[in-house]
Design a protein around this motif. Structure first.
Motif, PDB file in Angstrom:
ATOM      1  N   ASP A 228       0.847  -1.196   0.000  1.00  0.00           N
ATOM      2  CA  ASP A 228       0.000   0.000   0.000  1.00  0.00           C
ATOM      3  C   ASP A 228       0.883   1.247   0.000  1.00  0.00           C
ATOM      4  O   ASP A 228       1.461   1.616   1.021  1.00  0.00           O
ATOM      5  N   VAL A 229       0.978   1.886  -1.168  1.00  0.00           N
ATOM      6  CA  VAL A 229       1.821   3.078  -1.292  1.00  0.00           C
ATOM      7  C   VAL A 229       1.042   4.346  -0.926  1.00  0.00           C
ATOM      8  O   VAL A 229       1.617   5.346  -0.520  1.00  0.00           O
ATOM      9  N   GLY A 230      -0.260   4.289  -1.032  1.00  0.00           N
ATOM     10  CA  GLY A 230      -1.095   5.483  -0.839  1.00  0.00           C
ATOM     11  C   GLY A 230      -0.875   6.156   0.501  1.00  0.00           C
ATOM     12  O   GLY A 230      -0.640   5.506   1.523  1.00  0.00           O
ATOM     13  N   ILE A 231      -0.904   7.468   0.491  1.00  0.00           N
ATOM     14  CA  ILE A 231      -0.840   8.268   1.718  1.00  0.00           C
ATOM     15  C   ILE A 231      -2.007   9.243   1.643  1.00  0.00           C
ATOM     16  O   ILE A 231      -1.992  10.162   0.821  1.00  0.00           O
ATOM     17  N   ASN A 232      -3.006   9.012   2.444  1.00  0.00           N
ATOM     18  CA  ASN A 232      -4.179   9.879   2.440  1.00  0.00           C
ATOM     19  C   ASN A 232      -4.459  10.346   3.856  1.00  0.00           C
ATOM     20  O   ASN A 232      -4.387   9.544   4.791  1.00  0.00           O
ATOM     21  N   ARG A 233      -4.741  11.630   3.979  1.00  0.00           N
ATOM     22  CA  ARG A 233      -5.091  12.148   5.296  1.00  0.00           C
ATOM     23  C   ARG A 233      -6.615  12.211   5.390  1.00  0.00           C
ATOM     24  O   ARG A 233      -7.259  12.852   4.566  1.00  0.00           O
ATOM     25  N   VAL A 234      -7.182  11.490   6.331  1.00  0.00           N
ATOM     26  CA  VAL A 234      -8.642  11.512   6.495  1.00  0.00           C
ATOM     27  C   VAL A 234      -8.975  12.036   7.891  1.00  0.00           C
ATOM     28  O   VAL A 234      -8.179  11.890   8.819  1.00  0.00           O
ATOM     29  N   GLU A 238     -16.179  11.998  14.168  1.00  0.00           N
ATOM     30  CA  GLU A 238     -16.550  12.181  15.564  1.00  0.00           C
ATOM     31  C   GLU A 238     -15.526  12.998  16.348  1.00  0.00           C
ATOM     32  O   GLU A 238     -15.879  13.945  17.044  1.00  0.00           O
ATOM     33  N   THR A 239     -14.252  12.625  16.209  1.00  0.00           N
ATOM     34  CA  THR A 239     -13.233  13.297  17.016  1.00  0.00           C
ATOM     35  C   THR A 239     -12.677  14.537  16.335  1.00  0.00           C
ATOM     36  O   THR A 239     -12.059  15.379  16.984  1.00  0.00           O
ATOM     37  N   GLY A 240     -12.866  14.639  15.002  1.00  0.00           N
ATOM     38  CA  GLY A 240     -12.313  15.761  14.260  1.00  0.00           C
ATOM     39  C   GLY A 240     -10.807  15.648  14.048  1.00  0.00           C
ATOM     40  O   GLY A 240     -10.168  16.541  13.501  1.00  0.00           O
ATOM     41  N   LYS A 241     -10.258  14.534  14.472  1.00  0.00           N
ATOM     42  CA  LYS A 241      -8.801  14.335  14.355  1.00  0.00           C
ATOM     43  C   LYS A 241      -8.430  13.753  12.998  1.00  0.00           C
ATOM     44  O   LYS A 241      -9.147  12.905  12.464  1.00  0.00           O
ATOM     45  N   GLY A 242      -7.294  14.186  12.463  1.00  0.00           N
ATOM     46  CA  GLY A 242      -6.819  13.647  11.197  1.00  0.00           C
ATOM     47  C   GLY A 242      -5.935  12.439  11.415  1.00  0.00           C
ATOM     48  O   GLY A 242      -5.280  12.324  12.449  1.00  0.00           O
ATOM     49  N   ARG A 243      -5.966  11.497  10.461  1.00  0.00           N
ATOM     50  CA  ARG A 243      -5.006  10.396  10.522  1.00  0.00           C
ATOM     51  C   ARG A 243      -4.660   9.953   9.108  1.00  0.00           C
ATOM     52  O   ARG A 243      -5.354  10.286   8.148  1.00  0.00           O
ATOM     53  N   LEU A 244      -3.570   9.206   8.978  1.00  0.00           N
ATOM     54  CA  LEU A 244      -3.108   8.742   7.672  1.00  0.00           C
ATOM     55  C   LEU A 244      -3.667   7.366   7.369  1.00  0.00           C
ATOM     56  O   LEU A 244      -3.660   6.490   8.227  1.00  0.00           O
ATOM     57  N   VAL A 245      -4.157   7.188   6.154  1.00  0.00           N
ATOM     58  CA  VAL A 245      -4.535   5.856   5.675  1.00  0.00           C
ATOM     59  C   VAL A 245      -3.975   5.671   4.271  1.00  0.00           C
ATOM     60  O   VAL A 245      -3.651   6.648   3.577  1.00  0.00           O
ATOM     61  N   GLY A 246      -3.890   4.421   3.856  1.00  0.00           N
ATOM     62  CA  GLY A 246      -3.417   4.123   2.510  1.00  0.00           C
ATOM     63  C   GLY A 246      -4.565   4.031   1.524  1.00  0.00           C
ATOM     64  O   GLY A 246      -5.626   4.636   1.714  1.00  0.00           O
TER      65      GLY A 246
END
Ligand SMILES: NC(=O)C1=CN([C@@H]2O[C@H](COP(=O)(O)OP(=O)(O)OC[C@H]3O[C@@H](n4cnc5c(N)ncnc54)[C@H](OP(=O)(O)O)[C@@H]3O)[C@@H](O)[C@H]2O)C=CC1
Ligand SMILES: Nc1nc(=O)c2c([nH]1)NC[C@@H]1CN(c3ccc(C(=O)N[C@@H](CCC(=O)O)C(=O)O)cc3)C=[N+]21
Ligand SMILES: [Mg+2]
Length: 289
Positions: A228-234, A238-246
Motif C-alpha cells: 500500500d503506497v497510498g498516503i491519504n489524510r482523512v 466524531e473526534t475531528g482528528k486527522g489520521r493517515l490511511v493508505g
C-alpha cells in the motif's frame, strides 16, 4: 492474518547502517554527504515529509540544505537555485518536492538537476537507465518497495504483479523494477474497466493511487502480497482528528492477504530512507569510491 511488512523497522535498520558508516567518511573526506530539498509554497503534507527528511538527515549525520520558497516564486528563481546546487560541492543530492504550484513547469526543473545529484531518480537519464536495465539512481518509493520485498524474501520472479497507478513518481518506475525482477507485470489505472478482475489475479498487488479504501477485500486474491503506497489524510467525523490511511481497506484485507504493508509504517519510511541512501551513494561515487 497476513504477515505485517514493517517498513518502519527496516528503514530504521538501513538508517542505522548509514549512521555508522558516515563518520569514517567525514573523517577522511572532511565533509558529510549533503541533501538539498527545494519546497515551494505551504502544502502541509509536503511540510511534514520535508521535516521527516531533515530529521533523518540530522540523525544519521548527513547535511541537509532546505530551501523554502513562497508559493508565487518564479521559474527563473527556482532554475537559478538548482543551477547553484548543481555546482555546490557540499551537495550530493537534490530533490524538488512535488507537486509544484500550477504556474511552474516541474518537468523543466527535474531535467535541470544534474543526473548524478538526482536523489529522487526522476531525471530522464536515470529513468532511461531504469528502462534499459542499466545502473543508475532509482526513484525512492519504488526502490523502497523493492527493498521491502527483498528483506522479507518475497520473490517476484514468475509472479503476477499488478500495479495500480501509473505516475512517473511511483507506478511506472515500480512496474519496470518488478519487470526487471522477472515478474509478469500488469499496470492498471483510472481507465481500467473492472479493476477488481485485474487485481484478483495478482500474487503481488501494489496500490499507488491516493484514494482511501480503493482496494477492498473482494479485490484481493487470498494469500497475495499487498503493498500500500497510498498516503491519504482523512478526518474522523466524531473526534475531528486527522489520521493517515493508505489506498487499501487494511482492516478487512489483512484477513485475506498473505502479507501487507501498513500505513503509516510501511512504504513511507522506506521512501525517506532510499532518498538518504541515494544521496550517500552519489557522495561515494563523486569521491571515486
Ligand atoms: N508512501 C510514499 O512514500 C509515497 C506515497 N505517495 C502516495 O501514493 C499515492 C499515489 O501518488 P502518485 O503516484 O504521485 O499520484 P498521481 O495522482 O500522480 O497518480 C495516481 C494514479 O492513480 C490512478 N488512478 C486514479 N484513480 C484511480 C482509480 N479509481 N482506479 C485506478 N487507478 C486510479 C491514476 O490514473 P490515470 O493515470 O489514468 O490518471 C494515476 O495513474 C498518493 O496517495 C501519494 O500521496 C506518493 C509518493 C510516495
Ligand atoms: N519529488 C518528490 N519525491 C517524493 O518522493 C515525494 C514528493 N515529491 N512529494 C510527496 C510524496 C509523498 N511522499 C512521502 C514520503 C514519505 C512519507 C512518510 O514518511 N510517511 C510516514 C508517516 C509520516 C507522517 O506521519 O506524516 C509513514 O507512512 O509511515 C510520506 C509521503 C514522498 N513524495
Ligand atoms: Mg505544472
Amino acid at each position: 492474518m497476513a504477515q505485517l511488512l514493517d517498513g518502519k523497522t527496516l528503514a530504521q535498520k538501513i538508517q542505522d547502517d548509514l549512521k555508522t558508516k558516515i563518520p569514517d567518511w567525514v573523517a577522511k573526506q572532511g565533509r558529510p554527504p549533503g541533501l538539498a530539498v527545494l519546497m515551494v509554497g505551504d502544502n502541509p503534507a509536503s511540510a511534514a515529509y520535508v521535516r521527516n527528511k531533515e530529521r533523518a538527515c540530522e540523525k544519521i549525520g548527513m547535511a541537509s540544505f532546505g530551501k523554502h520558497f513562497p508559493a508565487d516564486t518564479t521559474q527563473e528563481t527556482l532554475s537559478e537555485a538548482i543551477a547553484q546546487l548543481n555546482e555546490d560541492e557540499q551537495v550530493d543530492g537534490i530533490l524538488v518536492q512535488l507537486p509544484l504550484p500550477k504556474h511552474l513547469d516541474d518537468v523543466a526543473l527535474l531535467h535541470q538537476i544534474h543526473p548524478d545529484k538526482d536523489a529522487d531518480g526522476l531525471h530522464p537519464l536515470n529513468l532511461g537507465r531504469l528502462l534499459r536495465g542499466e545502473q543508475g539512481i532509482r526513484s525512492c518509493t519504488p526502490a523502497g518497495v523493492m527493498e521491502i520485498l527483498k528483506a522479507y524474501d518475497l520473490s517476484v520472479a514468475g509472479k503476477k504483479a499488478v500495479v495500480v497507478g501509473r505516475s512517473i513518481l511511483v507506478g511506472k518506475p515500480l512496474a519496470l523494477m518488478l519487470l526487471a525482477e522477472h515478474g509478469t507485470v500488469t499496470m492498471a489505472h483510472s481507465r481500467t474497466p473492472d479493476l477488481g478482475a485485474v487485481t484478483r489475479e495478482a500474487d503481488i498487488l501494489v496500490a499507488a493511487v491516493g484514494k482511501p479504501n480503493l482496494i477492498t477485500v473482494d479485490m484481493v486474491k487470498p494469500g497475495a502480497v499487498v503493498i500500500d503506497v497510498g498516503i491519504n489524510r482523512v478526518v474522523n467525523e466524531e473526534t475531528g482528528k486527522g489520521r493517515l490511511v493508505g489506498d487499501v481497506d487494511f482492516a478487512n484485507v489483512v484477513n485475506v492477504a498473505g502479507a501487507i504493508t501498513p500505513v503509516p509504517g510501511g512504504v513511507g519510511p522506506m521512501t525517506v530512507t532510499m532518498l538518504l541512501q541515494n544521496t550517500f551513494l552519489s557522495y561515494c561515487r563523486k569521491l571515486g569510491v
